[in-house]
Structures are given as C-alpha cells and as structure tokens.
Design a protein around this motif. Structure first.
Motif, mmCIF file in Angstrom:
data_model
loop_
_atom_site.group_PDB
_atom_site.id
_atom_site.type_symbol
_atom_site.label_atom_id
_atom_site.label_comp_id
_atom_site.label_asym_id
_atom_site.label_seq_id
_atom_site.Cartn_x
_atom_site.Cartn_y
_atom_site.Cartn_z
ATOM 1 N N VAL A 18 0.861 -1.183 0.000
ATOM 2 C CA VAL A 18 0.000 0.000 0.000
ATOM 3 C C VAL A 18 0.897 1.233 0.000
ATOM 4 C CG1 VAL A 18 -1.891 1.187 1.156
ATOM 5 C CG2 VAL A 18 -1.660 -1.294 1.380
ATOM 6 N N GLN A 19 0.679 2.125 -0.947
ATOM 7 C CA GLN A 19 1.575 3.266 -1.069
ATOM 8 C C GLN A 19 1.290 4.355 -0.043
ATOM 9 O OE1 GLN A 19 4.407 3.304 -3.111
ATOM 10 N NE2 GLN A 19 3.696 1.181 -3.056
ATOM 11 N N ASN A 20 0.020 4.579 0.264
ATOM 12 C CA ASN A 20 -0.325 5.659 1.193
ATOM 13 C C ASN A 20 -0.915 5.070 2.470
ATOM 14 O OD1 ASN A 20 -1.541 7.985 2.516
ATOM 15 N ND2 ASN A 20 -1.293 9.048 0.566
ATOM 16 N N ILE A 21 -0.319 5.412 3.588
ATOM 17 C CA ILE A 21 -0.741 4.874 4.890
ATOM 18 C C ILE A 21 -2.187 5.247 5.218
ATOM 19 C CG2 ILE A 21 -0.016 6.856 6.290
ATOM 20 C CD1 ILE A 21 1.158 4.793 8.291
ATOM 21 N N LYS A 22 -2.701 6.299 4.617
ATOM 22 C CA LYS A 22 -4.089 6.713 4.870
ATOM 23 C C LYS A 22 -5.090 5.683 4.348
ATOM 24 C CE LYS A 22 -2.634 11.541 4.374
ATOM 25 N NZ LYS A 22 -1.251 11.199 3.968
ATOM 26 N N ASP A 23 -4.602 4.771 3.502
ATOM 27 C CA ASP A 23 -5.470 3.741 2.943
ATOM 28 C C ASP A 23 -5.324 2.409 3.668
ATOM 29 O OD1 ASP A 23 -6.438 5.510 0.951
ATOM 30 O OD2 ASP A 23 -4.627 5.158 -0.242
ATOM 31 N N THR A 24 -4.784 2.443 4.899
ATOM 32 C CA THR A 24 -4.645 1.222 5.697
ATOM 33 C C THR A 24 -5.487 1.262 6.969
ATOM 34 O OG1 THR A 24 -2.767 2.085 6.958
ATOM 35 C CG2 THR A 24 -2.258 0.929 4.896
ATOM 36 N N ILE A 25 -6.217 2.338 7.187
ATOM 37 C CA ILE A 25 -6.965 2.522 8.433
ATOM 38 C C ILE A 25 -8.333 3.096 8.094
ATOM 39 C CG2 ILE A 25 -6.018 4.847 8.824
ATOM 40 C CD1 ILE A 25 -5.946 4.158 11.833
ATOM 41 N N ALA A 26 -9.354 2.662 8.850
ATOM 42 C CA ALA A 26 -10.728 3.024 8.503
ATOM 43 C C ALA A 26 -10.960 4.534 8.483
ATOM 44 C CB ALA A 26 -11.699 2.353 9.481
ATOM 45 N N PHE A 27 -10.478 5.213 9.509
ATOM 46 C CA PHE A 27 -10.724 6.651 9.618
ATOM 47 C C PHE A 27 -9.412 7.386 9.858
ATOM 48 C CE2 PHE A 27 -14.485 4.367 11.168
ATOM 49 C CZ PHE A 27 -15.413 4.796 10.222
ATOM 50 N N PRO A 28 -8.662 7.673 8.796
ATOM 51 C CA PRO A 28 -7.348 8.308 8.947
ATOM 52 C C PRO A 28 -7.454 9.744 9.432
ATOM 53 C CG PRO A 28 -7.962 8.216 6.638
ATOM 54 C CD PRO A 28 -9.003 7.443 7.390
ATOM 55 N N ARG A 29 -6.513 10.121 10.304
ATOM 56 C CA ARG A 29 -6.393 11.497 10.779
ATOM 57 C C ARG A 29 -5.009 12.009 10.430
ATOM 58 N NH1 ARG A 29 -11.150 10.640 11.450
ATOM 59 N NH2 ARG A 29 -12.306 10.351 13.389
ATOM 60 N N TRP A 30 -4.963 13.172 9.790
ATOM 61 C CA TRP A 30 -3.703 13.816 9.493
ATOM 62 C C TRP A 30 -3.921 15.321 9.547
ATOM 63 C CZ3 TRP A 30 -6.862 11.643 5.781
ATOM 64 C CH2 TRP A 30 -7.184 12.396 4.644
ATOM 65 N N PRO A 31 -2.854 16.120 9.538
ATOM 66 C CA PRO A 31 -3.027 17.570 9.710
ATOM 67 C C PRO A 31 -4.103 18.153 8.806
ATOM 68 C CG PRO A 31 -0.714 17.031 9.788
ATOM 69 C CD PRO A 31 -1.429 15.761 9.421
ATOM 70 N N HIS A 32 -4.990 18.931 9.398
ATOM 71 C CA HIS A 32 -6.108 19.589 8.710
ATOM 72 C C HIS A 32 -7.201 18.607 8.285
ATOM 73 C CE1 HIS A 32 -3.647 23.156 8.803
ATOM 74 N NE2 HIS A 32 -2.743 22.615 8.005
ATOM 75 N N ASN A 33 -7.138 17.363 8.748
ATOM 76 C CA ASN A 33 -8.140 16.376 8.374
ATOM 77 C C ASN A 33 -8.517 15.483 9.548
ATOM 78 O OD1 ASN A 33 -8.757 16.168 5.204
ATOM 79 N ND2 ASN A 33 -6.636 16.853 5.509
ATOM 80 N N CYS A 34 -9.738 15.645 10.060
ATOM 81 C CA CYS A 34 -10.273 14.737 11.083
ATOM 82 C C CYS A 34 -11.763 14.602 10.827
ATOM 83 C CB CYS A 34 -9.996 15.264 12.486
ATOM 84 S SG CYS A 34 -10.452 14.080 13.794
ATOM 85 N N LYS A 35 -12.100 13.968 9.713
ATOM 86 C CA LYS A 35 -13.489 13.819 9.315
ATOM 87 C C LYS A 35 -14.168 12.711 10.104
ATOM 88 C CE LYS A 35 -12.600 15.370 4.559
ATOM 89 N NZ LYS A 35 -12.647 14.999 3.127
ATOM 90 N N MET A 36 -15.406 12.935 10.416
ATOM 91 C CA MET A 36 -16.285 11.998 11.099
ATOM 92 C C MET A 36 -15.933 11.878 12.589
ATOM 93 S SD MET A 36 -16.626 9.025 8.216
ATOM 94 C CE MET A 36 -17.805 8.097 9.175
#
Length: 478
Positions: A460-478
């Motif tokens: 998997v190239q992007n770690i954001k695609d390995t977790i159900a609800f990814p959180r990263w700077p400026h992004n905390c949806k749901m």
C-alpha cells in the motif's frame, strides 16, 4: 402442551424459518452446500439483465468473492438496483460453468440506492485512492478497501496469536498519559472542553487550565513503552496493540496523527541478539500465519492495486534477516551520490537512505544495529565496550523504510538518573527511575507500526489507505 404462541405466528414466518437458513457468502463458497435452501443478505454490486432473468452479484462483506443471485424477471422489485441492500431466499445450484449460484425464490430490498442522487461510486468504474478517501463513510463499500479491512482484522488476530503462543500477556496501555516517552514534544495535550469545569477544578497548586483536571499536564499517548516496562518487571513478557498519537505537521504517505502500534517488552534481555530474535519471530510468524490463512484475500488485494512483485511478503517469513551496523550502513550509503538528502555520518538516516539499504539487500528486511547514542532516546542502554554506541535496532523493510524500532533499556539506576537529569525529566519520570530500584531486571522491547506493517505486506503506497478513519493535519473527518 403445544406452545400456543408458536401456533399464532404467521405461517409464512414459521415456514421461512425452517426452509431457509441464514449464512454468509464466505460460508457458502467454503462449504459448497449445493441443493440447500439459503437466505442471504448483502448489497448488489453488479447487475446483468438477460432475457428471462437478472443476475446480481451479492456482496455481504465476509469475503472478496461474490455470490451470483439469479432472479426471474417477474420477481424483481423496482427498487433492486446497484448499491441497494437486499435479502434473497432461494436454492443453491450449479450453473453451466459449475459455479455455485442462488436461484432466488423471493427478494426483499431493505435500502434503495439511487446513484444519480449523489452516490459517489458508479458500477464498473475504478477510482483513484485520493478520490475514494474523500468519502470515508462509504469507502468500505469499495472492493479494494473492504478487502483491506478484512486483512487488517486478520493481521491483528495473527499478532495476538503470536504473542499468546509465546506466553506474552496483553496489556491495555492507557490512551491518556502523563509522559511523552521520548520527550520529543510531538504530543496532543488534553483538557476538558467545559470551561466551567476547568474553573471549578483549578486549585492553588495547579492553576493552569491544562493541569486542572488531572493535577498535571496530560497527553494522548505517543507510546505504551514505559507502561510496558512497569508490567514486564512483574509479568516478564508483555505486549500491547493500541492507538498512539503524534502531533507532527506531516502529510506524507507514511505519517498519520493517529495510528496503531504493536509494542512488546520482555524482562531478562540485556543484549541485541535476543532482541533481534524476538522481533524476527514476531514479524515472521505473523506474516506466515497471514499467508497461510488469507493468501486468497492477499492475492486479490495486491492484484487490485497492482502491487510490485519485488515486494514479496514471503521475504518477511524467511529468517534470519540480514544485520548491518550503523557504521557499515554509512559506508554503503557514502558510495552512492544519488540522494536528494546527503548522508552525513553521525546523523539520522533519511527515508531514501533506508529504502536504498533495503534495495541494497535485495528488497528484503534488514536490521541496522549499534547506533550512535545521540541518535537514540535517553532510555537506550550503552554498549559496555563502546559508550558512544547504544543497543538500538531499526528494522528496515520495502516500501516504508523503518518498520520497527527497538532497544535494550537502560537498567542502571545511577546512569538513568544522570540521563533523566540531563534531559530535564528527573522529576516528571521519578516513577520510571524507581523501577530500577526495587527488584530490578534488564528489559528490552520494540514497537512496530501496525499500518506500516500493512503497507509492507500489501504494498500500500499511502498509509491513509490502511486505516478506517485516517487522521492527518487539517483532516479529522467523522
């Protein structure tokens, strides 16, 4: 006496209950119960109209494989469309291709799905992960991400099996912590949202709003390591698998603000060799179990995303891994002049340096050991015959570089006291120092990023695609 309540139930209910048994698509495809009457519930993923029948692919999330449901046109509800949820009752038969399918005798639509009303995924279309990521609440319905979630579940089970088989005890490390472990300052501070509550709880000794509730500064944990060190001095072998948090302003493909860590600590280890063996045993047995039990799902997922054949998860099974010292790694890197960031001996390795070392090792895992003490945390134990180096290890793997970091912990009371004083943590971590005072033993441990582990295994190239609800700077949806 006969149950009169049962007699009063509608006939259709009692007949349906006995004629059709509920099961999952996975169970059916594994057991192949041809001729049986079954009830299935799931979502319509594809529809093909023929002269007399409509063929619908039913997906219930239990497997990446789907079961074809054959529905006579005179039994098709108008609301049966792509994406809808429905129930099908019928008989399992073999089609001309000898594949099992359900010939429906009744269909019930639970929830309709009108794609034109804003459903983000159209049938028979593929989407870039970045687009899919914008719809986190619906992302699990895609073939790619539902497969990833099933494999994530299998990986966590394999991790727990590995440790249970070796008599490790699982510890639920706290999410709220009074320490930031390495003292790097990459923490999220915690305080009540209610200003009235904060004012109510402020005391003479703790007048800061950040200290009012717990009588001291409190953070979201960055690691369960220090808590595990406490437990290892009573239970010998302990581990945790839980969330950790880092307040880093990074949006890279390898960083999250909330992620999961596999962390283990073991008493009576005072050298790097035993630590390497423990790490190898963890990664190799976990991957071996995953390949044995989920090879079909792994192959399906890797095929969907076009995973590189060079990054073969089998390489994680074959032990022992190659071992190289930090100084030797620098020798290898100094011979290359292709890096964006120059390699400077005595400085940390950049991500491109780590990935080069993995490539140098034939795209196989490689340990880097014997690090300069200034590059590792204060709690790392110095090598007796060379105090400038410490018993620390990084495990480098394809796609991510560093997957695992570990060390032998400093167990000498006086040495640790001096180190804590030097970094200004003696008062804050007095309890940590006191562990070395009563019935002390040497301990060693390691931490493996759970999401990065998935990146290595599945490419998997992007770690954001390995977790159900990814959180990263400026992004905390749901």
């Amino acid at each position: 006496m006969m149950n009169m309540k049962l007699l009063s139930l509608p006939c259709r209910y009692t007949l349906s209950r006995h004629l059709y048994s509920s099961c999952s698509v996975k169970d059916i495809l594994n057991t192949q119960p041809e001729g049986c009457k079954k009830k299935l519930k799931g979502w319509a993923k594809a529809m093909r109209k023929m002269k007399e029948n409509i063929f619908v692919d039913l997906d219930d999330g239990s497997t990446h494989r789907r079961l074809q449901v054959v529905i006579p046109k005179n039994k098709i509800p108008a609301s049966l469309t792509y994406g809808c949820s429905f129930e099908a009752e019928g008989v399992l038969v073999r089609n001309p291709n000898y594949q099992l399918e359900l010939v429906a005798e009744s269909i019930n639509v639970y929830g309709s799905c009108v794609v034109q009303d804003g459903y983000p995924f159209a049938p028979r279309k593929t989407y870039h992960p970045e687009y899919v990521r914008q719809h986190l609440h619906i992302r699990p319905r895609t073939a790619t991400f539902s497969s990833l979630l099933r494999l994530r579940d299998k990986l966590s089970s394999a991790v727990r099996n590995r440790f249970a088989e070796d008599n490790f005890i699982e510890i639920n490390a706290p999410v709220l912590s009074s320490n930031d472990c390495e003292g790097a300052g990459e923490v999220f501070a915690v305080k009540p949202d209610s200003e009235n509550l904060v004012k109510e709880m402020i005391s003479k000794d703790h007048q800061s709003p950040m200290e009012a509730f717990f009588n001291g500064q409190t953070y979201l944990t960055v690691s369960g390591q220090m808590h595990l060190e406490c437990m290892a001095r009573a239970l010998t072998k302990v581990y945790t698998l839980g969330p950790t948090f880092r307040a880093e302003n990074s949006k890279s493909r390898l960083h999250l603000s909330e992620f999961y860590m596999i962390e283990a600590e073991q008493a009576f280890i005072d050298n790097t060799e035993e630590l390497l063996s423990s790490i190898e045993k963890t990664t190799s047995t976990v991957v071996k179990q995953l390949l044995e039990k989920s090879s079909d799902e792994i192959g399906h997922y890797r095929n969907i995303i076009g995973a590189s054949k060079d990054n073969d998860p089998v390489n994680m099974v074959n032990v022992p891994y190659e071992v190289i010292s930090y100084q030797k790694a620098c020798d290898v890197l100094e011979k290359e002049n292709c890096f964006k960031n120059s390699m400077i001996r005595g400085k940390p390795l950049a991500k491109e340096h780590e990935l080069f070392l993995v490539k140098y090792n034939g795209q196989k895992p490689i340990f880097v050991v014997d690090w300069p003490k200034d590059l590792k945390p204060f709690y790392t134990k110095a090598i007796p015959n060379n105090k400038s180096l410490v018993y620390a290890v990084d495990l480098l793997c394809p796609n991510v570089g560093e997957l695992c970091g570990g060390s032998v912990r400093e167990d000498d009371y006086d040495v640790l006291k001096e180190k804590l004083s030097f970094v200004g943590l003696e008062d804050k971590l007095h309890w940590y120092l006191e562990l070395r005072k009563f019935g002390n033993v040497s301990t060693a441990g390691f931490g493996i990023g759970f999401e990065r582990f998935l990146q290595v295994l599945l490419d998997v190239q992007n770690i954001k695609d390995t977790i159900a609800f990814p959180r990263w700077p400026h992004n905390c949806k749901m």
